[in-house]
Design an enzyme around this catalytic site. Structure first.
Site, short mmCIF file in Angstrom:
data_model
loop_
_atom_site.label_atom_id
_atom_site.label_comp_id
_atom_site.label_asym_id
_atom_site.label_seq_id
_atom_site.Cartn_x
_atom_site.Cartn_y
_atom_site.Cartn_z
N GLU A 1 0.82 -1.21 -0.01
CA GLU A 1 -0.06 -0.09 -0.04
C GLU A 1 0.78 1.45 0.17
O GLU A 1 1.92 1.33 0.80
CB GLU A 1 -1.07 0.08 1.12
CG GLU A 1 -2.41 0.30 0.98
CD GLU A 1 -3.02 -0.79 0.12
OE1 GLU A 1 -3.00 -0.46 -1.28
OE2 GLU A 1 -3.50 -1.72 0.34
N THR B 1 3.03 2.02 -2.18
CA THR B 1 4.10 1.84 -2.51
C THR B 1 4.46 1.87 -4.08
O THR B 1 5.39 2.04 -4.84
CB THR B 1 4.79 0.38 -2.19
OG1 THR B 1 3.24 -0.49 -2.67
CG2 THR B 1 4.82 -0.09 -0.89
N ASP B 2 3.02 2.17 -4.88
CA ASP B 2 3.18 2.41 -6.32
C ASP B 2 3.92 3.60 -6.67
O ASP B 2 4.71 3.57 -7.72
CB ASP B 2 1.89 1.99 -6.86
CG ASP B 2 0.69 2.81 -6.48
OD1 ASP B 2 1.01 3.91 -5.67
OD2 ASP B 2 -0.47 2.81 -7.29
N SER C 1 -15.22 2.99 -2.01
CA SER C 1 -15.07 2.04 -1.02
C SER C 1 -13.59 1.51 -1.11
O SER C 1 -13.22 0.39 -0.33
CB SER C 1 -15.91 0.96 -1.28
OG SER C 1 -17.14 1.40 -1.14
N GLY C 2 -12.74 2.25 -2.10
CA GLY C 2 -11.27 1.53 -2.01
C GLY C 2 -11.17 0.44 -3.02
O GLY C 2 -10.30 -0.53 -2.82
N SER D 1 -11.58 0.60 -6.23
CA SER D 1 -11.32 1.27 -7.55
C SER D 1 -12.28 1.15 -8.63
O SER D 1 -12.02 0.78 -9.92
CB SER D 1 -10.01 0.42 -8.12
OG SER D 1 -8.86 0.46 -7.14
N SER E 1 -13.43 4.04 -9.76
CA SER E 1 -12.95 4.81 -10.75
C SER E 1 -12.24 4.29 -11.82
O SER E 1 -12.23 4.63 -13.17
CB SER E 1 -12.38 6.19 -10.37
OG SER E 1 -12.10 5.97 -8.88
N GLU F 1 -6.62 10.22 -14.84
CA GLU F 1 -6.92 10.27 -13.58
C GLU F 1 -5.95 11.47 -12.67
O GLU F 1 -6.31 12.38 -12.13
CB GLU F 1 -6.81 9.02 -12.72
CG GLU F 1 -6.96 9.21 -11.32
CD GLU F 1 -8.18 8.32 -10.70
OE1 GLU F 1 -8.74 7.40 -11.43
OE2 GLU F 1 -8.65 8.52 -9.67
N ASP G 1 -4.16 0.73 -9.55
CA ASP G 1 -5.46 0.39 -9.78
C ASP G 1 -5.70 -0.03 -11.40
O ASP G 1 -6.66 -0.91 -11.47
CB ASP G 1 -6.55 1.40 -9.36
CG ASP G 1 -6.27 1.76 -7.95
OD1 ASP G 1 -5.53 0.73 -7.26
OD2 ASP G 1 -6.55 2.84 -7.34
C1 GLA Z 1 -5.11 4.19 -4.19
C2 GLA Z 1 -4.36 4.78 -5.38
C3 GLA Z 1 -3.25 3.87 -6.00
C4 GLA Z 1 -2.33 3.47 -4.56
C5 GLA Z 1 -3.33 3.17 -3.59
C6 GLA Z 1 -2.46 2.87 -2.27
O1 GLA Z 1 -5.89 3.12 -4.77
O2 GLA Z 1 -5.07 4.90 -6.60
O3 GLA Z 1 -2.50 4.30 -6.88
O4 GLA Z 1 -1.59 4.52 -4.24
O5 GLA Z 1 -4.45 4.06 -3.25
O6 GLA Z 1 -1.84 1.92 -2.33
#
Ligand code: GLA
Length: 398
Positions: A33, A35-36, A122-123, A125, A127, A172, A184
């Site tokens: 998390e 880290t991307d 909701s985390g 993705s 979008s 985005e 994502d």
């Molecule tokens: C969101 C962002 C991702 C990533 C995560 C955290 O989903 O869109 O690029 O940074 O948070 O790991």
């Protein structure tokens, strides 16, 4: 309506033409998390909740988008696309189209029908799934892929799936205005059924790690809303970058925390703000955990995977301070429930969902029990989804 036939009928009724239909999934991140954008490692899986996009050409030069989830239609002129976002659902599909137009590709008129069942904010993705479904639909319609080498030298050598992800990430970042990394969009474009994907966010190379058939992905929604465009995501990213810049003063080869070590923090951590130091400790240790977790999954060492997920949650909550009371409660209430392998908060943080790896035979019982415990503890009724890892974006044939 996770049903392409219904989407086809809807599109035909509204626009009078049969569409081509494409699907792109949401995702859950097993580990890795924040880290991307530090050019590190992530290990997400695509889930069986998706956006469907139906598309057909038009002759009047208009781009007409209809979102069934909002019962709303918006119309744009293909030759004079807006340059600014309008804080509307249409920013996501429109962002994709404006990036393609900015690359010099000629955008014709088209009708687009969107529908999705990825829970919003909701985390998971939602979008990214809208962007990727749109990008696949539009690039297929115009018969061109995103060139993009101008922005990402080396792009010429990327696979079509990686290009699709880059295109959507730019939409985005540059149009919607959310400073997200590549995770994502990448998993939505490139996911594989029954697999998690270990992605190296530096060169976008990846390895697939099979998820054993007996393991379910149980996603528990805290119902606390999450947004990447929110200030917390951006401020965490700035702290991560501050830490990298301090280390780079001593080791110029370190451009991102991907290249840093915990030893660098021992040596130069005192030159960073206390927050930057903590954020960096999370990111550097998370990269190590993510690679180790992929290895554990490939060896089918689920105990080790669960241990790494627990460690990752603590690091995310204590050092990165991206959790919240409800997410911490959801993770701790899962402990000791039948079948649990590992649990942690997934996604950008500050609410959203936890991911629980659970023995499939116990998944229903686990979900009921977790839901009851969470409702008693917080007074909130959670939404629990029992998922399996799905394939990435694809065309749906008639
Ligand atoms: C969101 C962002 C991702 C990533 C995560 C955290 O989903 O869109 O690029 O940074 O948070 O790991």
């Amino acid at each position: 309506m996770h049903d392409p036939i219904a989407l086809r009928a809807l599109h035909k009724a509204r626009f009078g033409v049969e569409p081509e239909v494409y699907a792109a999934p949401g995702r859950v991140n097993l580990i890795g998390e924040h880290t991307d954008y530090a050019e590190g490692f992530v290990m997400p899986a695509a889930i069986d909740f998706a956006t469907l996009a139906g598309i057909s050409p038009r002759k009047d030069g208009k781009i007409v988008m209809y979102a069934e989830n909002f019962s709303e239609e918006r119309t744009f002129d293909a030759a004079a696309l807006p340059t600014k976002a309008s804080k509307n659902w249409s920013d996501y599909p429109l962002g994709v189209v404006t990036i393609l137009a900015g690359e010099g590709l000629k955008i014709p008129g088209f009708s687009l029908t969107l529908w999705g069942d990825v829970p919003l904010a909701s985390g998971l993705s939602s979008s990214a799934s809208v962007e990727v479904a749109t990008a696949l639909a539009v690039t297929s319609l115009i018969g061109a892929s995103y060139p993009g080498a101008r922005f990402h030298p080396g792009n010429e050598n990327l696979s079509p799936g990686a290009r699709l992800a880059r295109l959507c990430q730019r939409a985005e970042n540059e149009f919607v205005g959310a400073n997200c990394g590549i995770m994502d969009q990448f998993i939505s474009a490139n996911g594989a059924e029954n697999h998690a994907l270990l992605l190296d966010c530096r060169d976008l190379s990846f390895k697939l790690a099979p998820i054993p058939a007996g393991v379910a992905l149980v996603i528990a929604n805290t119902m606390v809303k999450h947004s990447v465009a929110g200030g917390e995501y951006t401020s965490r990213r700035a702290q991560v970058e501050e830490a990298a810049a301090v280390i780079a003063r001593h080791r110029p080869e370190v451009r991102f925390l991907r290249d840093a070590t915990l030893d660098d923090l021992v040596r130069w951590g005192s030159e960073m703000s206390p927050n930057a130091l903590k954020r960096a400790r999370h990111v550097i240790s998370e990269n190590l955990r993510t690679v180790a977790a992929a290895d554990a999954l490939m060896r089918r060492d689920l105990e080790e995977l669960g241990r790494l997920m627990a460690e990752a949650h603590l690091s995310y909550s204590r050092d990165f301070e991206a959790s919240c009371v409800e997410a911490d409660a959801m993770v701790s209430l899962a402990q000791g429930l039948p079948g649990l392998i590992g649990a942690r908060l997934t996604g950008g943080g500050f609410g959203g969902c936890t991911i629980n790896l659970v023995e499939r035979d116990h998944a229903a019982e686990f979900s009921e029990e977790l839901s009851a415990r969470y409702a008693t503890e917080t007074g909130i009724v959670p939404q629990i989804l029992i998922c399996h890892a799905s394939s990435g974006a694809h065309k749906i044939n008639r």
